[in-house]
Design a protein around this motif. Structure first.
Motif, PDB file in Angstrom:
ATOM      1  N   ASN A  26      -8.321  35.420  55.016  1.00 22.14           N
ATOM      2  CA  ASN A  26      -8.843  36.389  53.822  1.00 22.14           C
ATOM      3  C   ASN A  26      -7.774  37.214  53.402  1.00 22.14           C
ATOM      4  OD1 ASN A  26     -10.909  34.806  53.702  1.00 22.14           O
ATOM      5  ND2 ASN A  26     -12.433  36.124  54.755  1.00 22.14           N
ATOM      6  N   ASP A  27      -6.972  37.681  54.372  1.00 20.38           N
ATOM      7  CA  ASP A  27      -5.973  38.666  53.801  1.00 20.38           C
ATOM      8  C   ASP A  27      -4.942  38.120  53.359  1.00 20.38           C
ATOM      9  OD1 ASP A  27      -7.662  40.851  54.571  1.00 20.38           O
ATOM     10  OD2 ASP A  27      -6.954  40.832  56.853  1.00 20.38           O
ATOM     11  N   ILE A  28      -4.668  36.734  53.193  1.00 15.94           N
ATOM     12  CA  ILE A  28      -3.203  36.283  52.808  1.00 15.94           C
ATOM     13  C   ILE A  28      -3.286  36.181  51.316  1.00 15.94           C
ATOM     14  CG2 ILE A  28      -2.104  34.022  52.846  1.00 15.94           C
ATOM     15  CD1 ILE A  28      -2.960  33.555  55.544  1.00 15.94           C
ATOM     16  N   HIS A  37       7.845  31.320  47.644  1.00 16.75           N
ATOM     17  CA  HIS A  37       8.548  30.172  48.365  1.00 16.75           C
ATOM     18  C   HIS A  37       8.474  28.785  47.451  1.00 16.75           C
ATOM     19  CE1 HIS A  37       8.551  31.530  52.492  1.00 16.75           C
ATOM     20  NE2 HIS A  37       7.359  32.153  52.149  1.00 16.75           N
ATOM     21  N   CYS A  38       7.703  29.022  46.277  1.00 13.22           N
ATOM     22  CA  CYS A  38       7.458  27.537  45.569  1.00 13.22           C
ATOM     23  C   CYS A  38       7.963  27.843  43.943  1.00 13.22           C
ATOM     24  CB  CYS A  38       6.031  27.539  45.509  1.00 13.22           C
ATOM     25  SG  CYS A  38       5.224  27.327  46.972  1.00 13.22           S
ATOM     26  N   VAL A  39       8.032  29.132  43.538  1.00 11.65           N
ATOM     27  CA  VAL A  39       8.603  29.257  42.170  1.00 11.65           C
ATOM     28  C   VAL A  39       9.863  28.668  41.757  1.00 11.65           C
ATOM     29  CG1 VAL A  39       9.360  31.154  40.485  1.00 11.65           C
ATOM     30  CG2 VAL A  39       7.078  31.023  41.547  1.00 11.65           C
ATOM     31  N   LEU A  40      10.777  28.906  42.767  1.00 17.14           N
ATOM     32  CA  LEU A  40      12.303  28.328  42.634  1.00 17.14           C
ATOM     33  C   LEU A  40      12.310  26.834  42.153  1.00 17.14           C
ATOM     34  CD1 LEU A  40      15.173  29.270  42.813  1.00 17.14           C
ATOM     35  CD2 LEU A  40      15.150  28.293  45.227  1.00 17.14           C
ATOM     36  N   CYS A  41      11.520  26.040  42.592  1.00 14.05           N
ATOM     37  CA  CYS A  41      11.548  24.640  42.123  1.00 14.05           C
ATOM     38  C   CYS A  41      10.335  24.475  41.202  1.00 14.05           C
ATOM     39  CB  CYS A  41      11.349  23.743  43.423  1.00 14.05           C
ATOM     40  SG  CYS A  41      12.684  23.850  44.489  1.00 14.05           S
ATOM     41  N   LYS A  80       3.091  21.120  54.289  1.00 18.78           N
ATOM     42  CA  LYS A  80       3.735  21.152  55.898  1.00 18.78           C
ATOM     43  C   LYS A  80       4.879  20.281  56.132  1.00 18.78           C
ATOM     44  CE  LYS A  80      -0.806  21.523  58.214  1.00 18.78           C
ATOM     45  NZ  LYS A  80      -1.604  20.647  59.150  1.00 18.78           N
ATOM     46  N   ASN A  81       5.127  18.973  55.736  1.00 17.99           N
ATOM     47  CA  ASN A  81       5.854  18.126  56.063  1.00 17.99           C
ATOM     48  C   ASN A  81       7.061  17.867  55.102  1.00 17.99           C
ATOM     49  OD1 ASN A  81       4.876  17.694  58.650  1.00 17.99           O
ATOM     50  ND2 ASN A  81       3.225  16.275  57.804  1.00 17.99           N
ATOM     51  N   SER A  95       2.667  29.957  58.475  1.00 17.69           N
ATOM     52  CA  SER A  95       1.548  29.457  59.080  1.00 17.69           C
ATOM     53  C   SER A  95       0.384  28.354  58.685  1.00 17.69           C
ATOM     54  CB  SER A  95       0.821  30.757  59.611  1.00 17.69           C
ATOM     55  OG  SER A  95       0.078  31.404  58.603  1.00 17.69           O
ATOM     56  N   GLU A  96      -0.388  28.076  59.498  1.00 17.08           N
ATOM     57  CA  GLU A  96      -1.301  27.206  59.000  1.00 17.08           C
ATOM     58  C   GLU A  96      -2.050  27.814  57.788  1.00 17.08           C
ATOM     59  OE1 GLU A  96      -3.270  23.594  58.791  1.00 17.08           O
ATOM     60  OE2 GLU A  96      -1.682  23.957  59.791  1.00 17.08           O
ATOM     61  N   GLU A  97      -2.602  28.989  58.193  1.00 16.46           N
ATOM     62  CA  GLU A  97      -3.382  29.732  57.112  1.00 16.46           C
ATOM     63  C   GLU A  97      -2.571  29.816  55.690  1.00 16.46           C
ATOM     64  OE1 GLU A  97      -2.823  30.596  60.242  1.00 16.46           O
ATOM     65  OE2 GLU A  97      -4.859  30.143  61.306  1.00 16.46           O
ATOM     66  N   GLU A  98      -1.183  30.461  56.051  1.00 20.30           N
ATOM     67  CA  GLU A  98      -0.659  30.659  54.749  1.00 20.30           C
ATOM     68  C   GLU A  98      -0.231  29.342  53.882  1.00 20.30           C
ATOM     69  OE1 GLU A  98       2.342  34.110  55.867  1.00 20.30           O
ATOM     70  OE2 GLU A  98       2.900  32.099  56.661  1.00 20.30           O
ATOM     71  N   MET A  99      -0.256  28.144  54.582  1.00 17.66           N
ATOM     72  CA  MET A  99      -0.265  26.997  53.728  1.00 17.66           C
ATOM     73  C   MET A  99      -1.287  26.589  53.088  1.00 17.66           C
ATOM     74  SD  MET A  99       2.382  24.497  56.234  1.00 17.66           S
ATOM     75  CE  MET A  99       1.830  24.921  57.735  1.00 17.66           C
ATOM     76  N   GLN A 100      -2.428  26.886  53.816  1.00 11.06           N
ATOM     77  CA  GLN A 100      -3.756  26.502  53.315  1.00 11.06           C
ATOM     78  C   GLN A 100      -4.170  27.484  51.980  1.00 11.06           C
ATOM     79  OE1 GLN A 100      -6.486  26.890  56.644  1.00 11.06           O
ATOM     80  NE2 GLN A 100      -5.964  24.737  57.316  1.00 11.06           N
ATOM     81  N   ALA A 101      -3.601  28.524  52.217  1.00 13.17           N
ATOM     82  CA  ALA A 101      -3.531  29.630  51.243  1.00 13.17           C
ATOM     83  C   ALA A 101      -3.007  29.022  49.696  1.00 13.17           C
ATOM     84  CB  ALA A 101      -3.259  30.915  51.709  1.00 13.17           C
TER      85      ALA A 101
END
Length: 111
Positions: A26-28, A37-41, A80-81, A95-101
């Motif tokens: 919840n803190d992510i 991580h994503c804006v560049l593309c 992830k992949n 982390s898994e939580e960051e990817m889920q966020a």
């Protein structure tokens, strides 16, 4: 944060279950992760119309067909992949939580 940890330890002792990962998730800040991580593309607007994104053919997150046809699990899998030809994996960066966020951030472009 220290107070949260003390509360968590108390709850774990009192109720015998682990609540730490949920509170940490919840803190992510998913938007911050997207920006980093994503804006560049994919661009701030999610269209993929950046210099790098256009060259790689980055996905447009605003595309209704994309949003309708992909599941949250598939979005998470791609984060992830990566994809075979365009996107590199983030499993070693997030982390898994960051990817889920990131999933609800990507979904928000479809609204």
């Amino acid at each position: 944060m220290f107070k949260k940890i003390l509360i968590i330890v108390f709850l774990q002792a009192a109720f015998g279950y682990l609540v730490l990962p949920e509170i940490m998730a919840n803190d992510i800040d998913g938007q911050e992760l997207y920006t980093k991580h994503c804006v560049l593309c994919h661009g701030e607007d999610g269209t993929g119309q950046t210099d790098l994104g256009s060259g790689l053919g980055a996905r447009d997150f605003n595309d209704k067909k994309f949003q309708d046809e992909i599941t949250d699990e598939q979005i998470l899998e791609q984060i992830k992949n990566g994809t075979e030809d365009k996107m590199f994996p983030f499993s070693d960066k997030l982390s898994e939580e960051e990817m889920q966020a990131l999933v609800p951030i990507i979904r928000a472009f479809g609204k």
